[in-house]
Design an enzyme around this catalytic site. Structure first.
Site, short mmCIF file in Angstrom:
data_model
loop_
_atom_site.label_atom_id
_atom_site.label_comp_id
_atom_site.label_asym_id
_atom_site.label_seq_id
_atom_site.Cartn_x
_atom_site.Cartn_y
_atom_site.Cartn_z
N TYR A 140 -1.59 0.14 10.21
CA TYR A 140 -1.64 -0.43 8.86
C TYR A 140 -0.39 -0.03 8.08
CZ TYR A 140 -3.50 -1.18 4.11
OH TYR A 140 -3.71 -1.58 2.81
N SER B 163 0.84 -1.20 0.00
CA SER B 163 0.00 0.00 0.00
C SER B 163 0.88 1.24 0.00
CB SER B 163 -0.90 0.02 1.24
OG SER B 163 -1.59 1.25 1.35
#
Length: 246
Positions: A151, A138
């Site tokens: 995250y 990501s």
């Protein structure tokens, strides 16, 4: 004929990648947790032209099963030309801040899970002396931000691991690509407000991944403009960055 294994196959992006391969007549091995969704995907891929589709139901957070699943994929396809690892969740930052156990669980899913799969996969690809691996990370891993640092830290750590694995497997003619999607309109982002030019459909991202599995770049930002957005974010001085709400 391409032989593709997909771990986390029922995610929106992974399913879109699998459909592209099916249309080319590839043979596929799919791993996912939800049996009903997995079988529905397999049936769709067969209808789209896949030469063969084999499935395995597994919770990829059960790290001890990873060597078995990798071997099943290799045996079912009689070798692996390409592998996509799409295992992960979008963490609830506020909930992780309030619960260390949840933070650990999110790190297991987004970092330890892919690392475990890649560790089991690496010697198989080395013995083949060929192949391509794509791992979905990501853009959140490029810089720690207050809004999603649990995250982001998992994806950042995964990025360093993938970089090192690419260095190792390069001697065996195996390409390893870290995929860094930006905002993608999927069920995982259902709770987020959408709209505007920064949001992409899974099919757009899947097309980029399909090309990357052929070409083997070190990093794929998708859509392409996220490379330049994240370059600006990384270059912001800390004194300025701390005052932002990114």
């Amino acid at each position: 004929m391409t032989r593709l294994a997909v771990f986390g196959a029922t995610s929106a992006i992974a399913g879109a990648v699998a459909r592209l391969y099916a249309a080319e007549g590839a043979s596929l091995f799919l791993v996912a947790r939800n049996a009903a969704r997995l079988e529905a995907l397999a049936a769709d891929l067969r209808a789209r032209g896949a030469a063969a589709v084999t499935t395995a139901v597994a919770d990829l957070n059960d790290l001890d099963r990873h060597p078995e699943l990798v071997e099943r994929a290799r045996a079912a396809l009689d070798g692996l030309d390409a592998v996509l690892i799409a295992h992960g969740t979008l963490s609830d930052q506020a909930a992780c801040e309030a619960d260390a156990g949840l933070a650990r669980a999110e790190l297991t899913t987004n970092f330890l899970g892919p690392v475990s799969l890649l560790t089991a996969l690496a010697p198989v690809m080395e013995r083949q002396n060929r192949g391509s691996i794509a791992v979905i990370g990501s853009v959140a891993g490029d810089r720690g931000r207050g809004s999603n640092y649990v995250y982001g830290s998992a994806k950042g750590g995964l990025g360093v691991f993938v970089q090192g694995l690419r260095h190792r497997l390069g001697r065996s003619n195996v390409a390893v690509t870290l995929v860094k999607p930006g905002f993608v309109d999927t069920p995982m982002t259902a709770a987020l407000p959408k709209g505007g030019p920064l949001w992409a459909k899974p099919e757009r991202v899947a097309a980029d991944i399909r090309r990357a599995l052929d070409r083997g770049p070190a990093v794929l930002y998708t859509p392409w403009f996220w490379r330049w957005i994240l370059l600006i974010i990384r270059l912001l001085p800390d004194a300025v960055f701390r005052r932002t709400r990114l």
